[in-house]
Design an enzyme around this catalytic site. Structure first.
Site, PDB file in Angstrom:
ATOM      1  N   TYR A 124       0.727  -1.103   0.166  1.00 18.37           N
ATOM      2  CA  TYR A 124      -0.130  -0.010  -0.033  1.00 18.37           C
ATOM      3  C   TYR A 124       0.838   1.149   0.149  1.00 18.37           C
ATOM      4  O   TYR A 124       1.481   1.500   1.075  1.00 18.37           O
ATOM      5  CB  TYR A 124      -1.010  -0.151   1.239  1.00 18.37           C
ATOM      6  CG  TYR A 124      -1.899  -1.082   1.148  1.00 18.37           C
ATOM      7  CD1 TYR A 124      -2.094  -1.780   0.202  1.00 18.37           C
ATOM      8  CD2 TYR A 124      -2.575  -1.396   2.647  1.00 18.37           C
ATOM      9  CE1 TYR A 124      -2.945  -2.986   0.364  1.00 18.37           C
ATOM     10  CE2 TYR A 124      -3.656  -2.409   2.326  1.00 18.37           C
ATOM     11  CZ  TYR A 124      -3.800  -3.164   1.554  1.00 18.37           C
ATOM     12  OH  TYR A 124      -4.671  -4.232   1.281  1.00 18.37           O
TER      13      TYR A 124
ATOM     14  N   GLN B 136      -8.172 -13.480   3.943  1.00 18.62           N
ATOM     15  CA  GLN B 136      -8.976 -11.974   3.838  1.00 18.62           C
ATOM     16  C   GLN B 136      -9.301 -11.972   2.060  1.00 18.62           C
ATOM     17  O   GLN B 136      -8.506 -11.592   1.110  1.00 18.62           O
ATOM     18  CB  GLN B 136      -7.769 -10.954   3.793  1.00 18.62           C
ATOM     19  CG  GLN B 136      -8.294  -9.592   3.729  1.00 18.62           C
ATOM     20  CD  GLN B 136      -7.245  -8.536   4.494  1.00 18.62           C
ATOM     21  OE1 GLN B 136      -6.897  -7.605   3.635  1.00 18.62           O
ATOM     22  NE2 GLN B 136      -6.998  -8.322   5.601  1.00 18.62           N
TER      23      GLN B 136
ATOM     24  N   PRO C  66     -16.247  -4.051   0.989  1.00 15.49           N
ATOM     25  CA  PRO C  66     -17.859  -4.173   1.151  1.00 15.49           C
ATOM     26  C   PRO C  66     -18.552  -3.325   0.356  1.00 15.49           C
ATOM     27  O   PRO C  66     -19.699  -3.825   0.226  1.00 15.49           O
ATOM     28  CB  PRO C  66     -18.006  -4.142   2.590  1.00 15.49           C
ATOM     29  CG  PRO C  66     -16.916  -3.006   2.966  1.00 15.49           C
ATOM     30  CD  PRO C  66     -15.819  -3.530   2.243  1.00 15.49           C
ATOM     31  N   LEU C  67     -17.983  -2.195  -0.253  1.00 19.31           N
ATOM     32  CA  LEU C  67     -18.832  -1.678  -1.173  1.00 19.31           C
ATOM     33  C   LEU C  67     -18.517  -1.632  -2.357  1.00 19.31           C
ATOM     34  O   LEU C  67     -18.710  -0.869  -3.326  1.00 19.31           O
ATOM     35  CB  LEU C  67     -18.702   0.208  -0.663  1.00 19.31           C
ATOM     36  CG  LEU C  67     -19.144   0.306   0.751  1.00 19.31           C
ATOM     37  CD1 LEU C  67     -18.850   1.762   1.115  1.00 19.31           C
ATOM     38  CD2 LEU C  67     -20.540  -0.010   1.104  1.00 19.31           C
TER      39      LEU C  67
ATOM     40  N   LYS D 209     -22.501   6.101  -6.580  1.00 18.98           N
ATOM     41  CA  LYS D 209     -21.869   7.376  -7.046  1.00 18.98           C
ATOM     42  C   LYS D 209     -21.554   7.046  -8.694  1.00 18.98           C
ATOM     43  O   LYS D 209     -21.195   8.216  -9.000  1.00 18.98           O
ATOM     44  CB  LYS D 209     -21.130   7.867  -6.074  1.00 18.98           C
ATOM     45  CG  LYS D 209     -19.952   6.952  -5.979  1.00 18.98           C
ATOM     46  CD  LYS D 209     -19.095   7.539  -4.688  1.00 18.98           C
ATOM     47  CE  LYS D 209     -17.769   6.652  -4.398  1.00 18.98           C
ATOM     48  NZ  LYS D 209     -16.939   7.243  -3.255  1.00 18.98           N
TER      49      LYS D 209
ATOM     50  N   GLY E 127     -12.912   1.212   4.498  1.00 18.84           N
ATOM     51  CA  GLY E 127     -12.063   2.507   4.288  1.00 18.84           C
ATOM     52  C   GLY E 127     -12.660   3.574   4.361  1.00 18.84           C
ATOM     53  O   GLY E 127     -13.804   3.665   4.092  1.00 18.84           O
TER      54      GLY E 127
ATOM     55  N   GLU F  22     -20.619   7.393   9.068  1.00 19.94           N
ATOM     56  CA  GLU F  22     -21.840   6.667   8.252  1.00 19.94           C
ATOM     57  C   GLU F  22     -21.352   5.008   8.066  1.00 19.94           C
ATOM     58  O   GLU F  22     -22.531   4.440   8.413  1.00 19.94           O
ATOM     59  CB  GLU F  22     -21.867   7.483   7.031  1.00 19.94           C
ATOM     60  CG  GLU F  22     -23.082   7.004   6.166  1.00 19.94           C
ATOM     61  CD  GLU F  22     -23.119   7.245   4.781  1.00 19.94           C
ATOM     62  OE1 GLU F  22     -24.306   7.670   4.530  1.00 19.94           O
ATOM     63  OE2 GLU F  22     -22.262   7.214   4.309  1.00 19.94           O
ATOM     64  N   ASN F  23     -20.341   4.663   7.815  1.00 18.84           N
ATOM     65  CA  ASN F  23     -19.975   3.101   7.729  1.00 18.84           C
ATOM     66  C   ASN F  23     -20.213   2.560   8.966  1.00 18.84           C
ATOM     67  O   ASN F  23     -20.846   1.381   9.071  1.00 18.84           O
ATOM     68  CB  ASN F  23     -18.845   2.899   7.354  1.00 18.84           C
ATOM     69  CG  ASN F  23     -18.493   3.361   5.914  1.00 18.84           C
ATOM     70  OD1 ASN F  23     -19.377   3.780   5.070  1.00 18.84           O
ATOM     71  ND2 ASN F  23     -17.125   3.503   5.518  1.00 18.84           N
TER      72      ASN F  23
END
Length: 323
Positions: A54, A181, A212-213, A221, A290, A299-300
Site C-alpha cells: 500500500y 482475507q 464491502p462497497l 455514485k 476504508g 456513516e459506515n
C-alpha cells in the site's frame, strides 16, 4: 460495537475494522490518519489493516505514526500487514513473493514502519506460484515462534492451497493459517459463500473481508459515470476502475441500481446497508472498511446497528436484487 472471534481462535476483533488501502499515504497523510484512527478507536474499532504494497510502504508509516501519536495501548488494538508484492515500485525477485527470505524481511520491514514489536495478523497477500507452500508455512511458523507474529493467514488464496498449507502445518506440528482475507460484497460472493464453505468447520478459518462497497460502486455514485474526484477516478487507479466496474459494465451497474432502489425504499443510505449485509454472514469475522473522511467512517459505523434491523425477507430481497 460488536466483537467476533477470528474463526476458531480466541482473538476477538471488532465486527467493523479499518483499512489503509488506497487512502493512506496517497490521499491521507499523518494528520488525516490520526483523525480517522482516533474516531475509529473511539467507536470501538480494534483492528487496523495494512500491507507492504500500500503506497509502497508509506501507508504503514502513516498508520504507525498516527497510532504512536495517539498513544493507543498496544494490548487494546490489533494491526496487520500483508506480504507478497513488495514495498518498492519495481521489486527485484528477492523483494517480492513468499520465499522464506521475503516473508522474513517483509515482516521486519512492516514492524519498523508500523513501529510495533509484533504483528497481530500477518497475511500472504496472494499465492506465489514460484515458492513451495511448505517453505512459506515454515517461514510463518518461525515468525510466530520468534514472537514477531501472533496469527498468520492468506488473502485471496484458492481453497485447495489453504487446505494444503493447513495439512503441511499439521504434519510437521507447525502453526497453520488462522484466517483468510477475501473480497466480499453483494456483487462478489462465491468465494466466501461457496469455495471456502468447507474450511470454516474443517479448519476453523476466520475471514477479514475487504471491499464491502465494491470500491464505492455499491454507493451508487458511479451510476452514470466515474467522477474524477472519486477513488475510481483518481489518476493511477485505472486498473482498479476496470476491475471494479466489471464486464459487461452495464450489467454490474444495473445490479447496483436495483440495490440502491431498495435502499431508498427502506429510507437507508446504500453504504452502511451494503456493509450491514456483509455483517450478517456468520463466517465473516470482521469487515474491513476504508474512508478518507471522518464523516464517511461514521456513516459506515451505522452498519452494525442496521445489521440487526429488518426481517429476513428484506435481506433476501437485497441478495436477490444483486445476484
Amino acid at each position: 460495537m460488536q466483537y467476533r472471534r477470528l474463526g476458531s481462535s480466541g482473538l476477538q476483533l471488532s465486527a467493523l475494522s479499518f483499512g489503509a488501502w488506497v487512502n493512506f499515504g496517497d490521499r491521507v497523510g499523518r494528520d488525516g490518519a490520526r483523525e480517522l484512527i482516533s474516531a475509529a478507536w473511539d467507536h470501538g474499532i480494534n483492528f487496523f489493516d495494512n500491507a507492504e504494497v500500500y503506497a509502497h510502504g508509506e501507508a504503514e508509516r502513516v498508520m504507525g505514526d498516527a497510532i504512536r501519536d495517539l498513544r493507543l495501548p498496544r494490548d487494546g488494538y490489533c494491526v496487520s500487514s500483508k506480504v507478497c508484492f513488495g514495498s518498492v515500485a519495481d521489486p527485484r525477485p528477492t523483494q517480492r513473493g513468499l520465499s522464506r527470505k521475503h516473508v522474513t524481511e517483509g515482516c521486519h520491514a512492516a514492524l519498523r514502519r508500523l513501529q510495533v514489536d509484533y504483528l497481530d495478523l500477518f497475511f500472504c497477500h496472494r499465492a506465489d506460484p514460484d515458492t513451495p507452500v511448505e517453505e512459506t508455512v515454515w517461514a510463518m511458523d518461525a515468525l510466530i515462534r520468534q514472537g514477531k507474529v501472533l496469527y498468520w493467514g492468506t488473502s485471496e488464496w484458492p481453497a485447495a492451497q489453504i487446505k494444503e498449507a493447513a495439512r503441511i502445518a499439521r504434519q510437521h506440528h507447525l502453526h497453520g493459517p488462522t484466517m483468510e482475507q477475501p473480497q466480499y460484497n453483494l456483487l462478489r460472493r462465491s468465494r466466501v459463500e461457496l469455495e471456502y464453505a468447507p474450511l470454516y468447520s474443517e479448519l476453523g478459518l476466520g475471514t477479514t473481508t475487504w471491499s464491502p462497497l465494491a470500491s464505492g460502486l455499491l454507493t451508487g455514485k458511479y451510476d452514470q459515470a466515474v467522477p474524477a474526484d472519486t477513488r475510481l477516478g483518481y489518476e493511477g487507479n485505472e486498473e482498479l476502475q476496470r476491475m471494479v466496474m466489471g464486464s459487461p459494465e452495464e450489467r454490474r451497474r444495473e445490479r447496483v441500481r436495483r440495490f440502491t432502489a431498495l435502499a431508498a425504499e427502506a429510507g437507508e443510505s446504500p453504504a452502511p446497508l451494503a456493509i450491514a449485509w456483509c455483517l450478517r454472514n456468520p463466517y465473516v469475522s470482521t469487515v474491513i472498511t476504508g474512508a478518507s473522511k471522518v464523516s464517511q467512517l461514521l456513516e459506515n459505523l451505522r452498519a452494525v446497528e442496521l445489521s440487526q434491523q429488518y426481517d429476513e425477507a428484506f435481506w433476501e430481497r437485497l441478495s436477490a436484487a444483486t445476484s
